[in-house]
Design an enzyme around this catalytic site. Structure first.
Site, PDB file in Angstrom:
ATOM      1  N   SER A  89       0.874  -1.188   0.026  1.00 32.64           N
ATOM      2  CA  SER A  89       0.133  -0.063   0.260  1.00 32.64           C
ATOM      3  C   SER A  89       0.863   1.378  -0.039  1.00 32.64           C
ATOM      4  O   SER A  89       0.256   2.546  -0.086  1.00 32.64           O
ATOM      5  CB  SER A  89      -1.016   0.058   1.215  1.00 32.64           C
ATOM      6  OG  SER A  89      -2.042  -0.869   0.947  1.00 32.64           O
ATOM      7  N   LYS A 138      -0.063   3.542  -2.970  1.00 36.61           N
ATOM      8  CA  LYS A 138      -1.110   4.656  -2.868  1.00 36.61           C
ATOM      9  C   LYS A 138      -0.650   6.068  -2.723  1.00 36.61           C
ATOM     10  O   LYS A 138      -1.423   7.090  -3.173  1.00 36.61           O
ATOM     11  CB  LYS A 138      -2.010   4.479  -1.543  1.00 36.61           C
ATOM     12  CG  LYS A 138      -2.823   3.217  -1.421  1.00 36.61           C
ATOM     13  CD  LYS A 138      -3.749   3.010  -0.129  1.00 36.61           C
ATOM     14  CE  LYS A 138      -4.834   1.772  -0.455  1.00 36.61           C
ATOM     15  NZ  LYS A 138      -4.127   0.453   0.031  1.00 36.61           N
ATOM     16  N   SER A 196      -5.497   3.225   4.638  1.00 35.35           N
ATOM     17  CA  SER A 196      -5.340   2.481   3.483  1.00 35.35           C
ATOM     18  C   SER A 196      -6.320   2.059   2.940  1.00 35.35           C
ATOM     19  O   SER A 196      -6.578   0.716   2.831  1.00 35.35           O
ATOM     20  CB  SER A 196      -4.266   1.626   4.116  1.00 35.35           C
ATOM     21  OG  SER A 196      -3.325   0.827   3.162  1.00 35.35           O
ATOM     22  N   GLY A 203       2.417  -0.394   4.405  1.00 37.77           N
ATOM     23  CA  GLY A 203       1.954  -1.143   3.496  1.00 37.77           C
ATOM     24  C   GLY A 203       2.428  -2.588   3.842  1.00 37.77           C
ATOM     25  O   GLY A 203       3.429  -2.790   4.250  1.00 37.77           O
TER      26      GLY A 203
END
Length: 515
Positions: A77, A80, A324, A438
């Site tokens: 993640s 992102k 997230s 992440g």
């Protein structure tokens, strides 16, 4: 599925990072930073894993420390941050997603001779209350009867619901939702395309737990049962969705002394969910429907009767980055495709994203991005690319919105600390790290900014892939704490994991790709 107690804000974890870090014997003279970090990377929890570390001065780009900074790694993640930056530039932080209600035929008094269309605008934050407000607008406009159907129009985006190489066995998980231009969420976390099941234990062990569905009109079918366990027994609740439909299967038990527990489940066909909830709202507001609910695009020339705008993109970044949120990230990719290329697809949106990175000089190494969230295991990036993005972002007009949406280390406020709420408490990094987490099975990552007490700001990327045993997160956190410490501080090492206390047997938990 997402598991959070109904009260939502549970007490923070009691353990803090400082308890995980045992001070090693201090050398006679202060150890250099590089030596300290090298020793931390020698931790046995990293044996066999791939590790990439890059730390740079955020202002000058001077490299403070690096280890395989150009290695291609799964970003999870942390990706992102790339999607959010591109969306801020290509869409603008004031961009909103508009859901409209349209009429396809003429009006005769309160009667609409035609269909009523609920046209999705890609809003990843649309809630049942918003659909109720749209129905109220229709009624306030004088419509009391619709002779045709309600059309659920999700045509703004294509009909590909899942990203490339998303895990088939995660399709019921809240973090792996179907992406649709017409979708629904049940709360401010904006978990698109999900329904919430609230389970409350019965009064006596052995009896069934009560189940409530939100929204109550959700087109799901429940089977199985959650039983009430004895007080103090483990919570083994599980909710699965059978592939290809919305049959939800309940199993497990909930201890009698537990409070209500919420389960979020990603459903099949989010547009039908939204259309079903909207149809029920029309009835509540006195609008009689003669036809049925169908999924179809609106014809050209349909008249707008009501509209709802989402919060601006700058505000939607908060659940995207703090929590997230995978669904929001994928909506942004498809929305970029619509706005910039006229096609609401992953292919069109990602092509525009790659063009943005190229024009901005951010393609400093090879990489591959196949979705917006980082959920796919086909994604690859490098620490060099991430750190270059963080340095670039500081010079952009949208930087404040982007920076403020990053999780803040150790902050107990959920919409401030986000996924870093329970990390770095009581350490020099507390409150000084704004970074994106992440994690996937075998992947743990952290990338962002560290503001040192001496006024220097680091841009950093820590990526760990392919670990198979104990989580390397304590090592990652120890690296960050060392970076946050004064240069004269003695090196600290992460403590070995303490032996687990005996626990009652519980159902085996699956490792999910979620953060």
């Amino acid at each position: 599925m997402r598991r959070i107690p109904a009260r939502r804000l549970a007490a923070p974890l009691a353990a803090v990072l400082v308890a995980l870090l045992l001070t090693a014997s201090a050398p006679a003279t202060p150890a250099p930073l590089a030596g300290d970090l090298d020793r931390l990377l020698a931790d046995p929890r990293l044996t066999g894993a791939e590790v990439s570390v890059l730390v740079s001065d955020a202002a000058t780009g001077t490299v403070v420390y690096q280890h395989d900074a150009d290695a291609l790694m799964l970003p999870a993640s942390t990706q992102k941050t790339v999607t959010a930056a591109a969306a801020l530039d290509l869409l603008g932080q004031d961009h909103r997603f508009t859901t409209r209600v349209l009429a396809t035929g003429p009006r005769t008094g309160g009667r609409l001779d035609g269909d009523l269309v609920l046209r999705g605008g890609g809003d990843p934050s649309l809630q049942p209350a918003d659909l109720d407000a749209l129905a109220a607008q229709v009624a306030a406009g004088g419509v009391t009867e619709v002779t045709g159907d309600v059309l659920a129009d999700a045509s703004r985006y294509d009909d590909v619901p899942l990203g490339a190489a998303w895990a088939w066995d995660d399709q019921a998980a809240y973090y792996s939702p179907q992406i649709s231009a017409l979708t629904l969420t049940t709360d401010s976390d904006d978990d698109v395309g999900t329904v919430r099941l609230t389970l409350t234990p019965g009064t006596a062990p052995g009896g069934p737990a009560a189940v409530r569905t939100t929204p109550e009109q959700a087109p799901v079918r429940l089977s199985g049962q959650v039983t009430t366990g004895v007080p103090g027994s483990p919570d083994t609740v599980r909710v699965d969705r059978r592939p290809g439909g919305n049959d939800l299967v309940l199993s497990g038990s909930l201890p009698a002394d537990a409070g209500a527990t919420d389960e979020w489940v990603a459903i099949d066909d989010p547009a039908r969910l939204a259309g079903t909830v909207f149809t029920a709202a029309l009835a509540r507001h006195g609008v009689k429907l003669r036809g049925a609910l169908r999924e179809q695009g609106a014809p050209t020339g349909a008249a707008v009767l009501a509209a709802h705008d989402s919060a601006p993109l700058g505000e939607l970044l908060v659940p995207l980055l703090k929590l997230s949120n995978n669904g929001i990230a994928e909506h942004l990719v498809k929305e970029i495709g619509v706005v910039k290329a006229g096609s609401g697809s992953w292919a069109a949106g990602l092509d525009q994203l790659r063009g943005y990175l190229h024009r901005s000089g951010l393609e400093v190494t090879p990489a591959r991005q196949v979705d917006g969230s980082g959920l796919s295991r086909q994604n690859l990036t490098t620490g060099q690319r991430l750190v270059e993005l963080f340095r670039f972002a500081r010079r952009q007009p949208w930087f404040t919105a982007w920076y403020d949406a990053l999780p803040v280390a150790g902050d107990p406020r959920r919409m401030v600390g986000g996924t870093l709420t329970d990390r770095f408490r009581g350490t020099p990094a507390e409150g000084r790290v704004h970074a994106k987490t992440g994690s996937m099975t075998g992947v743990d990552a952290l990338a962002g900014y560290l503001d040192r007490a001496d006024g220097q700001t680091f841009a950093f990327s820590l990526l760990v892939n392919n670990f198979a045993g104990e989580s390397p997160r304590p090592v990652i956190d120890a690296l960050v704490v060392r970076l946050a410490s004064d240069t004269d501080a003695a090196p600290r090492r992460p403590a070995p994991a303490a032996p687990a206390a005996p626990a009652a047997p519980a159902a085996p938990a699956r490792a999910h790709d979620w953060e």
